[in-house]
Write a protein that holds these residues in place. Sequence first.
Motif, PDB file in Angstrom:
ATOM      1  N   MET A   1       0.820  -1.200   0.000  1.00 11.05           N
ATOM      2  CA  MET A   1       0.000   0.000   0.000  1.00 11.05           C
ATOM      3  C   MET A   1       0.856   1.253   0.000  1.00 11.05           C
ATOM      4  O   MET A   1       0.531   2.245  -0.630  1.00 11.05           O
ATOM      5  CB  MET A   1      -0.911   0.013   1.235  1.00 11.05           C
ATOM      6  N   ILE A   2       1.988   1.238   0.725  1.00  6.65           N
ATOM      7  CA  ILE A   2       2.775   2.438   0.921  1.00  6.65           C
ATOM      8  C   ILE A   2       3.800   2.602  -0.198  1.00  6.65           C
ATOM      9  O   ILE A   2       4.432   1.640  -0.627  1.00  6.65           O
ATOM     10  CB  ILE A   2       3.475   2.409   2.285  1.00  6.65           C
ATOM     11  N   SER A   3       3.985   3.839  -0.671  1.00 10.37           N
ATOM     12  CA  SER A   3       4.937   4.132  -1.729  1.00 10.37           C
ATOM     13  C   SER A   3       6.363   4.089  -1.167  1.00 10.37           C
ATOM     14  O   SER A   3       6.589   3.832   0.002  1.00 10.37           O
ATOM     15  CB  SER A   3       4.637   5.514  -2.307  1.00 10.37           C
ATOM     16  N   SER A   4       7.316   4.389  -2.025  1.00  8.77           N
ATOM     17  CA  SER A   4       8.709   4.384  -1.598  1.00  8.77           C
ATOM     18  C   SER A   4       8.934   5.432  -0.515  1.00  8.77           C
ATOM     19  O   SER A   4       8.252   6.466  -0.479  1.00  8.77           O
ATOM     20  CB  SER A   4       9.614   4.671  -2.793  1.00  8.77           C
ATOM     21  N   PRO A   5       9.890   5.191   0.368  1.00  4.49           N
ATOM     22  CA  PRO A   5      10.118   6.116   1.487  1.00  4.49           C
ATOM     23  C   PRO A   5      10.473   7.521   1.016  1.00  4.49           C
ATOM     24  O   PRO A   5      11.043   7.708  -0.057  1.00  4.49           O
ATOM     25  CB  PRO A   5      11.282   5.465   2.237  1.00  4.49           C
ATOM     26  N   ALA A  74      -3.739   4.105  -0.364  1.00  4.20           N
ATOM     27  CA  ALA A  74      -2.526   4.228  -1.163  1.00  4.20           C
ATOM     28  C   ALA A  74      -2.534   5.511  -1.983  1.00  4.20           C
ATOM     29  O   ALA A  74      -1.519   6.207  -2.088  1.00  4.20           O
ATOM     30  CB  ALA A  74      -2.379   3.014  -2.085  1.00  4.20           C
ATOM     31  N   ALA A  75      -3.699   5.843  -2.550  1.00  2.00           N
ATOM     32  CA  ALA A  75      -3.809   7.065  -3.343  1.00  2.00           C
ATOM     33  C   ALA A  75      -3.626   8.297  -2.463  1.00  2.00           C
ATOM     34  O   ALA A  75      -2.976   9.280  -2.852  1.00  2.00           O
ATOM     35  CB  ALA A  75      -5.163   7.107  -4.052  1.00  2.00           C
ATOM     36  N   ALA A 113      -0.239   5.613   9.770  1.00  2.00           N
ATOM     37  CA  ALA A 113      -0.373   4.475   8.862  1.00  2.00           C
ATOM     38  C   ALA A 113      -0.030   4.866   7.428  1.00  2.00           C
ATOM     39  O   ALA A 113       0.593   4.099   6.688  1.00  2.00           O
ATOM     40  CB  ALA A 113      -1.804   3.927   8.923  1.00  2.00           C
ATOM     41  N   LEU A 114      -0.420   6.073   7.028  1.00  2.00           N
ATOM     42  CA  LEU A 114      -0.151   6.541   5.672  1.00  2.00           C
ATOM     43  C   LEU A 114       1.328   6.855   5.461  1.00  2.00           C
ATOM     44  O   LEU A 114       1.861   6.657   4.370  1.00  2.00           O
ATOM     45  CB  LEU A 114      -0.970   7.807   5.382  1.00  2.00           C
ATOM     46  N   LEU A 115       1.982   7.341   6.517  1.00  2.00           N
ATOM     47  CA  LEU A 115       3.376   7.783   6.419  1.00  2.00           C
ATOM     48  C   LEU A 115       4.191   7.111   7.527  1.00  2.00           C
ATOM     49  O   LEU A 115       4.440   7.700   8.582  1.00  2.00           O
ATOM     50  CB  LEU A 115       3.460   9.304   6.552  1.00  2.00           C
ATOM     51  N   PRO A 116       4.607   5.863   7.324  1.00  2.65           N
ATOM     52  CA  PRO A 116       5.306   5.128   8.385  1.00  2.65           C
ATOM     53  C   PRO A 116       6.599   5.785   8.857  1.00  2.65           C
ATOM     54  O   PRO A 116       7.066   5.494   9.963  1.00  2.65           O
ATOM     55  CB  PRO A 116       5.599   3.772   7.721  1.00  2.65           C
ATOM     56  N   GLU A 117       7.178   6.674   8.044  1.00  2.00           N
ATOM     57  CA  GLU A 117       8.414   7.328   8.443  1.00  2.00           C
ATOM     58  C   GLU A 117       8.168   8.598   9.248  1.00  2.00           C
ATOM     59  O   GLU A 117       9.115   9.181   9.790  1.00  2.00           O
ATOM     60  CB  GLU A 117       9.281   7.652   7.216  1.00  2.00           C
ATOM     61  N   ALA A 118       6.926   9.042   9.326  1.00  2.00           N
ATOM     62  CA  ALA A 118       6.618  10.298  10.018  1.00  2.00           C
ATOM     63  C   ALA A 118       6.750  10.150  11.531  1.00  2.00           C
ATOM     64  O   ALA A 118       6.390   9.124  12.108  1.00  2.00           O
ATOM     65  CB  ALA A 118       5.212  10.767   9.665  1.00  2.00           C
ATOM     66  N   LYS A 119       7.255  11.214  12.167  1.00  2.82           N
ATOM     67  CA  LYS A 119       7.295  11.315  13.621  1.00  2.82           C
ATOM     68  C   LYS A 119       6.384  12.472  14.033  1.00  2.82           C
ATOM     69  O   LYS A 119       6.054  13.339  13.215  1.00  2.82           O
ATOM     70  CB  LYS A 119       8.726  11.570  14.109  1.00  2.82           C
ATOM     71  N   PHE A 120       6.009  12.495  15.314  1.00  4.91           N
ATOM     72  CA  PHE A 120       5.025  13.475  15.767  1.00  4.91           C
ATOM     73  C   PHE A 120       5.480  14.134  17.071  1.00  4.91           C
ATOM     74  O   PHE A 120       5.704  13.457  18.078  1.00  4.91           O
ATOM     75  CB  PHE A 120       3.663  12.810  15.975  1.00  4.91           C
ATOM     76  N   ALA A 121       5.619  15.441  17.033  1.00  6.41           N
ATOM     77  CA  ALA A 121       5.901  16.233  18.237  1.00  6.41           C
ATOM     78  C   ALA A 121       4.579  16.869  18.642  1.00  6.41           C
ATOM     79  O   ALA A 121       4.050  17.732  17.933  1.00  6.41           O
ATOM     80  CB  ALA A 121       6.953  17.294  17.951  1.00  6.41           C
ATOM     81  N   VAL A 122       4.034  16.429  19.760  1.00  7.21           N
ATOM     82  CA  VAL A 122       2.693  16.845  20.175  1.00  7.21           C
ATOM     83  C   VAL A 122       2.794  17.801  21.354  1.00  7.21           C
ATOM     84  O   VAL A 122       3.301  17.448  22.418  1.00  7.21           O
ATOM     85  CB  VAL A 122       1.838  15.617  20.561  1.00  7.21           C
ATOM     86  N   SER A 123       2.318  19.004  21.150  1.00  5.37           N
ATOM     87  CA  SER A 123       2.339  20.008  22.210  1.00  5.37           C
ATOM     88  C   SER A 123       1.096  19.857  23.085  1.00  5.37           C
ATOM     89  O   SER A 123      -0.027  19.755  22.581  1.00  5.37           O
ATOM     90  CB  SER A 123       2.368  21.411  21.594  1.00  5.37           C
ATOM     91  N   VAL A 124       1.313  19.830  24.401  1.00  7.26           N
ATOM     92  CA  VAL A 124       0.195  19.767  25.350  1.00  7.26           C
ATOM     93  C   VAL A 124       0.325  20.938  26.320  1.00  7.26           C
ATOM     94  O   VAL A 124       1.423  21.433  26.577  1.00  7.26           O
ATOM     95  CB  VAL A 124       0.148  18.426  26.110  1.00  7.26           C
ATOM     96  N   ARG A 125      -0.817  21.358  26.822  1.00  9.50           N
ATOM     97  CA  ARG A 125      -0.852  22.535  27.702  1.00  9.50           C
ATOM     98  C   ARG A 125      -2.033  22.399  28.640  1.00  9.50           C
ATOM     99  O   ARG A 125      -3.032  21.750  28.306  1.00  9.50           O
ATOM    100  CB  ARG A 125      -0.965  23.802  26.846  1.00  9.50           C
ATOM    101  N   ARG A 175      -1.759   1.297  22.799  1.00 11.29           N
ATOM    102  CA  ARG A 175      -1.937  -0.032  22.200  1.00 11.29           C
ATOM    103  C   ARG A 175      -0.790  -0.421  21.270  1.00 11.29           C
ATOM    104  O   ARG A 175      -0.557  -1.605  21.035  1.00 11.29           O
ATOM    105  CB  ARG A 175      -3.247  -0.083  21.407  1.00 11.29           C
ATOM    106  N   ASP A 176      -0.123   0.571  20.718  1.00 14.28           N
ATOM    107  CA  ASP A 176       0.862   0.326  19.657  1.00 14.28           C
ATOM    108  C   ASP A 176       2.235   0.836  20.099  1.00 14.28           C
ATOM    109  O   ASP A 176       2.496   2.035  20.102  1.00 14.28           O
ATOM    110  CB  ASP A 176       0.398   1.044  18.386  1.00 14.28           C
ATOM    111  N   GLU A 177       3.113  -0.071  20.451  1.00 16.72           N
ATOM    112  CA  GLU A 177       4.431   0.325  20.955  1.00 16.72           C
ATOM    113  C   GLU A 177       5.241   1.048  19.889  1.00 16.72           C
ATOM    114  O   GLU A 177       5.970   2.005  20.188  1.00 16.72           O
ATOM    115  CB  GLU A 177       5.195  -0.891  21.450  1.00 16.72           C
TER     116      GLU A 177
END
Length: 286
Positions: A1-5, A74-75, A113-125, A175-177
């Motif tokens: 489903m996922i394109s090239s990195p 995939a699209a 799921a769409l971008l397995p290489e993506a990381k996420f910096a989540v701001s909380v306040r 749920r997802d390590e």
Amino acid sequence: MISSPLPFKLIFVTGCMRSGTSLLHRLISTSPDTGERVAPARYIADFLLLSRSYMNSDSAFATDYFSSRDHLLAATSQFVRERLTDAWLSSGKPACLVVRTVEISPMIPLVAALLPEAKFAVSVREPKDVIASILKVGEKQLKLGRDTPATRRDVSSLARTYNRSYLAVFRAQLRDEQLRHRIVFVRYEEAAANSEKALEAVWRRFDLAPGAAVLTNDSPVRPSIKEILVHRVWRSYRTDLSEAPVSTLSVGSHKKALKTSEVWTVNWRCRSLRRVFGYSGAESGI
């Protein structure tokens, strides 16, 4: 489903609106691995929101165009990758592209799921400070004739918005390590008080060369950001701290902005996340 990195590292800076995402984006962008700050990725977020609706409640309208949900995924992945690559190219091909968008916060599991290489910096306040800040924006937008929960001072609705911004991703990473290792939660209060220390987890988890994490009065360079900052509506989101050095001035701002009944409403409706993010102790006040 996922394109090239993707040929670059990718970090999404997200969180509830008014939670400090702009500050976190600016701090991360001090890393020499990142390029010039790009405009908020609202276009990509809107496309993902639209695609999500056709994966779920509106799926019947997509069946004549996509053979399966995986085909649609995939699209969607391919389209988003192309747009991110465009932004990367226009930024001078940095080692890491850092984009900010509060809209994807509830969709992090899908984006992951769409971008397995993506990381996420989540701001909380602290949610009370978040809502106090949203209400200030509402005061400005009321003069523009807009009708939103903020202009109506609907604190209960704003508390639900806060919860929606975080509950999906918080539950998913429990749920997802693997997803858990792709996310760093950064408390606004800690970033404002000691940005260098608050960013340590970001540099380590995302394998970035550490930045100075020190901000000066840095006017935006890109024309896209400059245009947003003078836009009739979007400029209403600016504050005295926008593009300014790091400051703790807005920490505890709810104490002057919220009524006692509103404080109790937020504390009750956001009680689970306040506890999770460490805002339910006596030190956070009411």
